[in-house]
Each structure stands twice: as C-alpha cells, then as structure tokens.
Design a protein around this motif. Structure first.
Motif, PDB file in Angstrom:
ATOM      1  N   HIS A 109       0.816  -1.217   0.000  1.00 40.75           N
ATOM      2  CA  HIS A 109       0.000   0.000   0.000  1.00 40.75           C
ATOM      3  C   HIS A 109       0.846   1.263   0.000  1.00 40.75           C
ATOM      4  O   HIS A 109       0.408   2.322  -0.461  1.00 40.75           O
ATOM      5  N   PHE A 149     -10.316  -4.019   1.848  1.00 39.63           N
ATOM      6  CA  PHE A 149      -8.993  -4.228   1.259  1.00 39.63           C
ATOM      7  C   PHE A 149      -8.809  -3.585  -0.103  1.00 39.63           C
ATOM      8  O   PHE A 149      -7.685  -3.551  -0.610  1.00 39.63           O
ATOM      9  N   THR A 153      -6.537  -5.543  -4.723  1.00 38.28           N
ATOM     10  CA  THR A 153      -6.160  -6.877  -4.250  1.00 38.28           C
ATOM     11  C   THR A 153      -6.333  -7.882  -5.390  1.00 38.28           C
ATOM     12  O   THR A 153      -7.361  -7.913  -6.068  1.00 38.28           O
ATOM     13  N   TYR A 223     -13.551 -11.658   6.208  1.00 37.60           N
ATOM     14  CA  TYR A 223     -12.371 -12.027   5.427  1.00 37.60           C
ATOM     15  C   TYR A 223     -11.593 -13.239   5.935  1.00 37.60           C
ATOM     16  O   TYR A 223     -10.604 -13.634   5.315  1.00 37.60           O
ATOM     17  N   LEU A 227      -9.351 -13.666   2.510  1.00 40.11           N
ATOM     18  CA  LEU A 227      -8.084 -13.015   2.219  1.00 40.11           C
ATOM     19  C   LEU A 227      -6.953 -13.965   2.579  1.00 40.11           C
ATOM     20  O   LEU A 227      -6.858 -14.432   3.719  1.00 40.11           O
TER      21      LEU A 227
END
Length: 236
Positions: A109, A149, A153, A223, A227
């Motif tokens: 990020h 997110f 992603t 998640y 994730l």
C-alpha cells in the motif's frame, strides 16, 4: 488514539503479518543471506530484519518506515540483542539506495498497489533477492471484504503474473495457513484487550472496546478464509 495506546496496539505481536516462527525461518533460509546490504521497506519494528541480522553477521541492515513508534521499538530490540541496524524514518516508496537483499512484507500500500510495489522494488534490488509478502483473494470476496482491502487486491495467479511482469523470477512461494492467520488476528487485538481489562473505567476504554469488537467481527464475518497472504522469494 493517543501515543500510549498506539504503543500498546501491537505490543503483543511478534511481527505485523500472519507468520509463524517456523515459516519465518524457512523464508530466511530461502533468502540466502550473507554479506551485503539488506533493506526492509515498511519495516515496522523490524523483527524479521533483526532475525536476519542475527543469523548473518556480515549483513548490514536498514529498516525504513514512517511509524516512529515502531522504529523506536526496533531500535530498542536491536540494542537489547547487541545487533547493529539503521532504523530510518522515511517514505519507503521513495527509497532509492540499492541493496543485494530486501524485505517488503505487507507494505504494498505504501507504493499504491501490488504492481507498483513490485516495479518499485525492482529498482531497489537490481540484482539479488526480495522477500515480498502481500494479501490476495483466496476465495471470492464479499462486498465488505472488497471495501476493507480495496480494488487492487489480486488473486494469487494474478499476483505471480505481476511479479513476472516486473522482471522477477519466483524462487519460492508459500502462503499463511489458518493458524497463522488466527494467531495474527488474536495478537493484533491482545495488547488493547489486556489494557481494557486492566482499565475498564478509563474514558478511552469504550472506544477501544468498540475497535476490538469491530475488528473481530470483520475478521470472522468478512475475510477469514477469504483473504490469503503469500510470501514470495523473488530473484533478479
């Protein structure tokens, strides 16, 4: 939150990523550490950097981050262990000093996206190895997970394609298992959970409780199992 609570927020975490001790040792093995320069971009408190320096005495280490609390924790840990590491307060995305080895774990990020991170890191490691850790969709996300997110992603195949597109060769990849994820999420809450138990009447306690409850709910409902997190040892 104030400085006191910010310092406690991650105090029970070994490192700010879903990673067991055994998995970390495997990744350090795959990095083929030796003499030279290792830079950890988005290092936090640099625990993995310090582990690397502890096993490779000829290695010079630099941790780069803007989190002053994390950097101070890293400096204190280095002194306690008799290790020499340069913890630098700087924007990791603008780091241009080349190195033979680099870590960038959970910090894409900073660069803006996974693809931008992999391209930027190729300039930091013109020849050598990079340990890159990043989240990916292990299962189709629900709208809440997508909102948490963000749209950048990737799936794991797309992430590997992005690495190849930036000129990296995949030397090793592995993914965090469910126990590593559950431990990561639990320890991320533990510092504040302990503080709330010890200070239930503190004026800040209600806000901290709300954060703890919200984080647990998001993880379990939105998640967990959706994730994933992968660790790539990349070479050039």
């Amino acid at each position: 939150m104030d400085d006191e609570l910010n310092a406690l927020r991650r105090s029970r975490m070994r490192w700010n990523t879903p990673l067991s001790e055994a998995h970390a040792e495997l990744l350090l093995d795959r990095m083929d550490l030796g003499a030279g320069h290792l830079v950890d971009l988005g290092c936090g408190w640099g625990e993995l950097l310090l582990r690397a320096l502890g096993r490779a005495p000829g290695l010079r280490g630099t941790g780069v981050d803007t989190d002053v609390t994390g950097l101070d924790r890293g400096r204190a840990a280095a002194r306690e262990r008799g290790l020499t590491a340069d913890f630098t307060e700087s924007d990791a995305a603008t780091w241009v000093v080349p190195a033979e080895r680099a870590f960038c774990v959970g910090a894409a990020h900073i660069f803006g996206s996974t693809k931008a991170a992999l391209e930027g890191l190729a300039r930091v490691v013109p020849s050598g190895r990079l340990l890159y850790g990043d989240g990916f969709w292990a299962a189709p996300p629900n709208p809440a997970a997508q909102e948490i997110f963000g749209p950048d992603t990737l799936t794991l195949p797309d992430l590997l394609d992005a690495a190849a597109g930036a000129g990296w060769r995949v030397l090793h990849f592995s993914t965090a298992d469910q126990l590593e994820w559950d431990d990561f999420e639990s320890t991320s809450r533990a510092g504040w959970a302990e503080w709330v138990s010890a200070h239930p009447a503190d004026p800040r306690a209600a806000e901290v409780r709300d954060w703890l409850d919200g984080r647990l709910s998001e993880y379990v409902r939105d998640y967990r199992g959706v994730l994933g997190f992968t660790y790539l040892v990349l070479g050039r």
